[in-house]
Enzyme design. Structure first.
Site, PDB file in Angstrom:
ATOM      1  N   LYS A 150       2.765  -3.656 -13.248  1.00  0.00           N
ATOM      2  CA  LYS A 150       1.936  -3.094 -12.322  1.00  0.00           C
ATOM      3  C   LYS A 150       0.966  -1.992 -13.294  1.00  0.00           C
ATOM      4  CE  LYS A 150       0.909  -0.220  -8.163  1.00  0.00           C
ATOM      5  NZ  LYS A 150       2.052   0.100  -7.171  1.00  0.00           N
TER       6      LYS A 150
ATOM      7  N   SER B 212      -0.013  -0.577  -3.073  1.00  0.00           N
ATOM      8  CA  SER B 212      -1.105  -0.848  -4.345  1.00  0.00           C
ATOM      9  C   SER B 212      -0.316  -1.760  -5.439  1.00  0.00           C
ATOM     10  CB  SER B 212      -1.052   0.640  -5.114  1.00  0.00           C
ATOM     11  OG  SER B 212       0.042   1.069  -5.486  1.00  0.00           O
TER      12      SER B 212
ATOM     13  N   SER C 260       4.053   1.106  -1.333  1.00  0.00           N
ATOM     14  CA  SER C 260       3.196   0.154  -2.232  1.00  0.00           C
ATOM     15  C   SER C 260       4.015  -0.851  -2.800  1.00  0.00           C
ATOM     16  CB  SER C 260       2.669   1.073  -3.397  1.00  0.00           C
ATOM     17  OG  SER C 260       1.349   1.845  -2.662  1.00  0.00           O
TER      18      SER C 260
END
Length: 493
Positions: free
Chosen positions: A91, A167, A191
């Protein structure tokens, strides 16, 4: 307050245990094939590269790649770790991969390139994994959908018109579409769990201090931000946690060392447990019937597996929790932007930040030291209160919706429209952010679907440092009610 839960009368205990469905080989099966010589790491790498190059134009999950670096790592010789040859993506938020852009999804950081690997990336590589690139994120992780102005929207493999969540949306799309078997993710308010719920994956947020954040000091974010992964199976989540868990010397937080590997827990019978159920998500937002139905179904499964299922009430002010998280994250955002502007030697420009991020930044400017101190105190009090709930109700785990609402269409959360974001963004994290502040581990499992056929997640929570219990219980549910391990229409490994 506790009371026994009324379970669906159609439940049949005999049908709760059946062989797990196989949609594809998971990371552990792939590693076993590589170890035995049945599959070559180069073949696996090229297959993953081909999938990313073929699928990513449709989904926009991967924002930078290091394919040639991965090829060179195979040529030199991969470490003989437990996941040797398994591909993974990282990520692109608060986690560095040397030589790759470190943009945090923001135009303000668009030209930043990482110079070192974060501790978690070092540990993946030491386990023999092949890091293939970084994934799409919302700007600085400030919303629960992945639709940044820098990278554009990430699309859900289950239906490309819908959000992947945020996210960790890019990571979730990469796993759900079969680009890679597993992907790194982070969780500052849900997230990991929210994208897992929207994309039909397993998403475990570990206990506070379980996984290090080095080299990014996170004095304020550390109470609420966590690193781990999104995976297709429970055992993959456990295996990855074994790889990355453990302190870096000097860490401000550290979870107790487990008695044995987490992977051993994923296949262990949890025994008879007492499960506290909340059919509706805590907080002010109404819970969608599809989300409550997924909880009901899971509660029925647990009952059929021999657990005691009771209804409980949280007794925590979720608004207070969300305000505290907003203050902590706002202070961190203000420091991050100030440091970047000092490095650039200029003032903030109109197009540096998205309108939603700018609004959060502007609100943070009125934050006082006493108010920030109270937010951090709220974090500690919340941890105590959740622990007290386990003790007072006599429960081993909590079951509740991952989200009070189902997956939205792309554009519903519009970062260019701050007014709509104020009223819409918080609802998606209402049931997850509480456990970021409290520090207990929580996992989302894909045990439901909505009326459109999109995945719906349910959330299990255990007391601090009890990932072992969560993994045992999650593994049992996975065997009892196996889920698709790849989105319909996509190929498995």
């Amino acid at each position: 307050m506790t009371r026994h839960l009324d379970l669906p009368t159609t439940h049949n205990r005999a049908d709760t245990v059946r062989p797990a469905a196989v949609g594809r080989r998971d990371a552990l099966a792939l590693a076993a094939d590589i170890r035995s010589g049945a599959t070559d790491p180069t073949e696996v790498l090229e297959r993953a590269i081909d999938r990313i190059e073929t699928l990513d134009p449709q989904l926009n999950a991967v924002v930078s790649t290091r394919f040639d670096d991965a090829r060179a790592e195979i040529a030199v010789g991969l470490p003989g770790g437990p996941l040797r040859g398994v591909p993974i993506v990282i990520k692109n938020l608060g986690t560095d991969v040397a030589g790759q852009p470190a943009t945090d999804g923001s135009r303000l950081f668009a030209d930043v390139v990482a110079t070192v690997d974060s501790a978690i990336v070092q540990r993946y590589k030491a386990a023999g994994m092949l890091v293939l690139g970084t994934t799409n994120v919302p700007e600085m992780g400030k919303t629960t959908t992945t639709e940044s102005l820098l990278y554009g929207p990430c699309r859900n493999p289950w239906n490309p018109d819908y959000s992947t969540g945020g996210s960790s949306g890019g990571s979730a799309a990469a796993v759900a579409s079969g680009m890679v078997p597993v992907a790194h993710a982070t969780d500052g308010g849900g997230s990991i769990r929210i994208p897992a719920a929207m994309c039909g994956l397993v998403g475990l947020k570990p206990s506070r201090g379980r996984v290090p954040t080095w080299p990014h000091p996170a004095a304020l974010a550390a109470p609420i931000a966590y690193h781990h992964a999104v995976t297709a199976t429970v055992r993959d989540s456990a295996a990855l946690l074994d790889v990355v868990a453990g302190h870096v010397p000097g860490d401000a937080y550290g979870a107790p060392t487990p008695a044995r590997p987490f992977l051993a827990e994923a296949g262990t019978d949890p025994g008879h447990l007492r499960i506290g159920v909340m059919r509706t998500a805590p907080g002010p937002f109404p819970t969608d019937p599809d989300c409550s139905a997924a909880v009901d179904r899971t509660a029925s499964l647990l009952d059929g597996l021999g657990h005691e299922v009771i209804e409980v009430e949280l007794g925590i002010d979720v608004i207070e929790v969300m305000v505290a998280i907003g203050d902590i994250m706002g202070a961190q955002l203000q420091a991050k932007v100030e440091d970047r502007l000092t490095h650039l030697g200029r003032e903030l420009r109109e197009d540096d930040l998205e309108p939603w991020t700018r609004r959060i930044l502007e609100n943070s400017l009125s934050l006082t030291a006493p108010r920030l101190s109270r937010a951090l105190e709220t974090a500690q009090r919340t941890g105590w209160r959740v622990a007290e709930l386990f003790a007072a109700a006599g429960v081993d785990a909590l079951l509740l919706p991952t989200m009070p609402v189902t997956t939205p269409e792309l554009g519903f959360l519009d970062v260019t429209d701050p007014e709509s974001m104020w009223t819409r963004s918080s609802m998606f994290s209402a049931a997850t952010s509480l456990f970021n502040l409290s520090g207990q581990p929580a996992i989302s499992l894909p045990l439901g679907t909505d009326g459109r056929g999109l995945p719906v997640g349910v959330q299990l929570v255990a007391d601090y440092a009890r990932e072992d219990l969560l993994l045992r219980l999650s593994g049992q549910l996975e065997a009892a009610a196996p889920w698709l391990t790849v989105a319909p229409g996509f190929d498995g490994w």
